[in-house]
Design an enzyme around this catalytic site. Sequence first.
Site, PDB file in Angstrom:
ATOM      1  N   ARG A  30      25.741  40.494  33.376  1.00  0.00           N
ATOM      2  CA  ARG A  30      24.833  39.890  34.363  1.00  0.00           C
ATOM      3  C   ARG A  30      23.403  40.424  34.234  1.00  0.00           C
ATOM      4  O   ARG A  30      22.452  39.699  34.517  1.00  0.00           O
ATOM      5  CB  ARG A  30      25.358  40.128  35.776  1.00  0.00           C
ATOM      6  CG  ARG A  30      26.565  39.266  36.054  1.00  0.00           C
ATOM      7  CD  ARG A  30      27.097  39.466  37.427  1.00  0.00           C
ATOM      8  NE  ARG A  30      28.059  38.421  37.736  1.00  0.00           N
ATOM      9  CZ  ARG A  30      28.889  38.457  38.741  1.00  0.00           C
ATOM     10  NH1 ARG A  30      28.896  39.489  39.557  1.00  0.00           N
ATOM     11  NH2 ARG A  30      29.717  37.464  38.951  1.00  0.00           N
ATOM     12  N   LYS A  42      46.606  28.907  42.675  1.00  0.00           N
ATOM     13  CA  LYS A  42      46.870  27.987  43.777  1.00  0.00           C
ATOM     14  C   LYS A  42      46.221  26.612  43.651  1.00  0.00           C
ATOM     15  O   LYS A  42      45.068  26.508  43.247  1.00  0.00           O
ATOM     16  CB  LYS A  42      46.359  28.607  45.071  1.00  0.00           C
ATOM     17  CG  LYS A  42      47.147  29.823  45.495  1.00  0.00           C
ATOM     18  CD  LYS A  42      46.588  30.344  46.783  1.00  0.00           C
ATOM     19  CE  LYS A  42      47.494  31.429  47.346  1.00  0.00           C
ATOM     20  NZ  LYS A  42      46.934  31.979  48.568  1.00  0.00           N
ATOM     21  N   GLY A  77      35.947  33.028  37.780  1.00  0.00           N
ATOM     22  CA  GLY A  77      36.193  34.440  37.520  1.00  0.00           C
ATOM     23  C   GLY A  77      37.260  34.753  36.499  1.00  0.00           C
ATOM     24  O   GLY A  77      36.991  35.388  35.472  1.00  0.00           O
ATOM     25  N   GLY A 119      32.387  30.974  42.148  1.00  0.00           N
ATOM     26  CA  GLY A 119      32.355  30.154  43.363  1.00  0.00           C
ATOM     27  C   GLY A 119      31.280  29.083  43.287  1.00  0.00           C
ATOM     28  O   GLY A 119      31.499  27.929  43.676  1.00  0.00           O
TER      29      GLY A 119
HETATM   30  P1  AMP Z   1      42.804  31.677  40.416  1.00  0.00           P
HETATM   31  O1  AMP Z   1      41.985  32.761  41.031  1.00  0.00           O
HETATM   32  O2  AMP Z   1      43.343  30.688  41.391  1.00  0.00           O
HETATM   33  O3  AMP Z   1      42.115  31.036  39.222  1.00  0.00           O
HETATM   34  O4  AMP Z   1      44.115  32.388  39.864  1.00  0.00           O
HETATM   35  C1  AMP Z   1      44.084  33.312  38.822  1.00  0.00           C
HETATM   36  C2  AMP Z   1      45.381  34.082  38.841  1.00  0.00           C
HETATM   37  O5  AMP Z   1      46.454  33.197  38.689  1.00  0.00           O
HETATM   38  C3  AMP Z   1      45.498  35.100  37.742  1.00  0.00           C
HETATM   39  O6  AMP Z   1      45.456  36.386  38.300  1.00  0.00           O
HETATM   40  C4  AMP Z   1      46.865  34.821  37.119  1.00  0.00           C
HETATM   41  O7  AMP Z   1      47.633  35.977  36.920  1.00  0.00           O
HETATM   42  C5  AMP Z   1      47.534  33.945  38.166  1.00  0.00           C
HETATM   43  N1  AMP Z   1      48.567  33.074  37.592  1.00  0.00           N
HETATM   44  C6  AMP Z   1      48.437  32.244  36.558  1.00  0.00           C
HETATM   45  N2  AMP Z   1      49.629  31.661  36.285  1.00  0.00           N
HETATM   46  C7  AMP Z   1      50.527  32.141  37.150  1.00  0.00           C
HETATM   47  C8  AMP Z   1      51.917  31.931  37.356  1.00  0.00           C
HETATM   48  N3  AMP Z   1      52.616  31.098  36.607  1.00  0.00           N
HETATM   49  N4  AMP Z   1      52.506  32.623  38.361  1.00  0.00           N
HETATM   50  C9  AMP Z   1      51.809  33.470  39.132  1.00  0.00           C
HETATM   51  N5  AMP Z   1      50.475  33.710  38.984  1.00  0.00           N
HETATM   52  C10 AMP Z   1      49.848  33.054  38.006  1.00  0.00           C
END
Ligand code: AMP
Length: 405
Positions: free
Chosen positions: A35, A197, A353, A376
């Site tokens: 950054r 999610k 991120g 974000g």
């Molecule tokens: P996000 O912040 O929503 O982009 O989520 C990122 C996180 O999703 C990372 O820390 C990954 O470890 C987690 N992730 C990716 N695939 C899976 C999965 N199949 N089960 C659980 N966590 C996951």
Amino acid sequence: MTNINDFNFKSKKVLIRVDFNVPLNEKLEVTDHTRISAAKPTIDKVLADGGSVILMSHLGRPKGKEDKYSLKNIADKVSDIIGVDIIFSEECVGDIATKKASELKNGEVLLLENLRFHKQEKEGDRDFAKQLASLSDFYINDAFGTAHRAHASTCIIAEFFPKDKCFGKLLAMEIENIDKVLKDSQSPITAILGGAKVSSKITVIDNILDKIDNLILGGGMAFTFIKALGGNIGNSLCEDDKLDLALDILEKAKQNNVNIFLPVDVLAADNFSNDANTKELDIDKIPDGWQGLDVGTKSIAIFDKVVNESKTILWNGPLGVFEMSTFSKGTIELGKSIVSATSKGTFSLVGGGDSVAAVKQFGFASGVSYVSTGGGAMLEMLEGKELPGISAMNKAYVSDNNHTI
Ligand code: AMP
């Protein structure tokens, strides 16, 4: 919006809002200076013109003044990267800051103390913004990471510079690259969304469905779709209250002629651990006691083909739990596919991120077209929202603070 290159900053004091919210280790050393380096082109331009620079940023989430969040901790690193000895102001507003700013000579760089030591920063306090504005002749916003916040230094301050303001080079580049995907991209356009999610990505999916040709869904969020379609997902991550939403997205995709690619197989584990027992299974036949933590071999091959046939790619979110080596293969292979497509002329934008962390960790950063610095902020732009830090710069204000250049 006026381009930074349209200005000459000779003998001007220029206040630059940068994003120096960098990670520090327990010895308070900067562990990733991306950054700081990203702000260098804008700082260089002002100095090369013969102006002086006042840098302001937040660092971490301090509750009042906390030494570990002092920008003093990063001053040496900033000096190294910018190539100019930094003068530090122990306050960002008030007598000390005013004195140091007024004494600043052309070619010098002043770094102000953490803006978030004052709660007025996040509150978007007008008086606080005015005090910051009074330090300089010109305002540049180069902090994309906070452009989605209506804080004093990122948004409200613009009001005090009716004309004498512009985006920094980094922020301008971020907008340009995200617009390349949203506004003037070449087909086929493929969005790849992964991560934990559905709920955190739903507005993005909704906004991009009428702009893309293919949507690859991976990571934890895929299981909500598979369950909604009647599959057995065992103990995999799932948002049960989003099953109807998942079906709505699939329906909307169909109406927009968007091809949806869900994983067909997974690497399943008997617990959430790097040394769990694993096996590859069809994604809709995961028994109880097992959870899908990465995409499987067949899915990797399908995604590779889609990616390599695309002309524009947007990637946000890992395809598996890439932090554990056992479950990093899907994310690594996807990175390789994107790098391969990019080498053949495809435009690829990576942001958010965790995907940025993955791209850096596995060494793909130089092989993709653009890595966005603001998680974000990038997601909100993709959601179609107007970012306060960007719209404030585009407004013409009538102000009581008469700056001219
Ligand atoms: P996000 O912040 O929503 O982009 O989520 C990122 C996180 O999703 C990372 O820390 C990954 O470890 C987690 N992730 C990716 N695939 C899976 C999965 N199949 N089960 C659980 N966590 C996951």
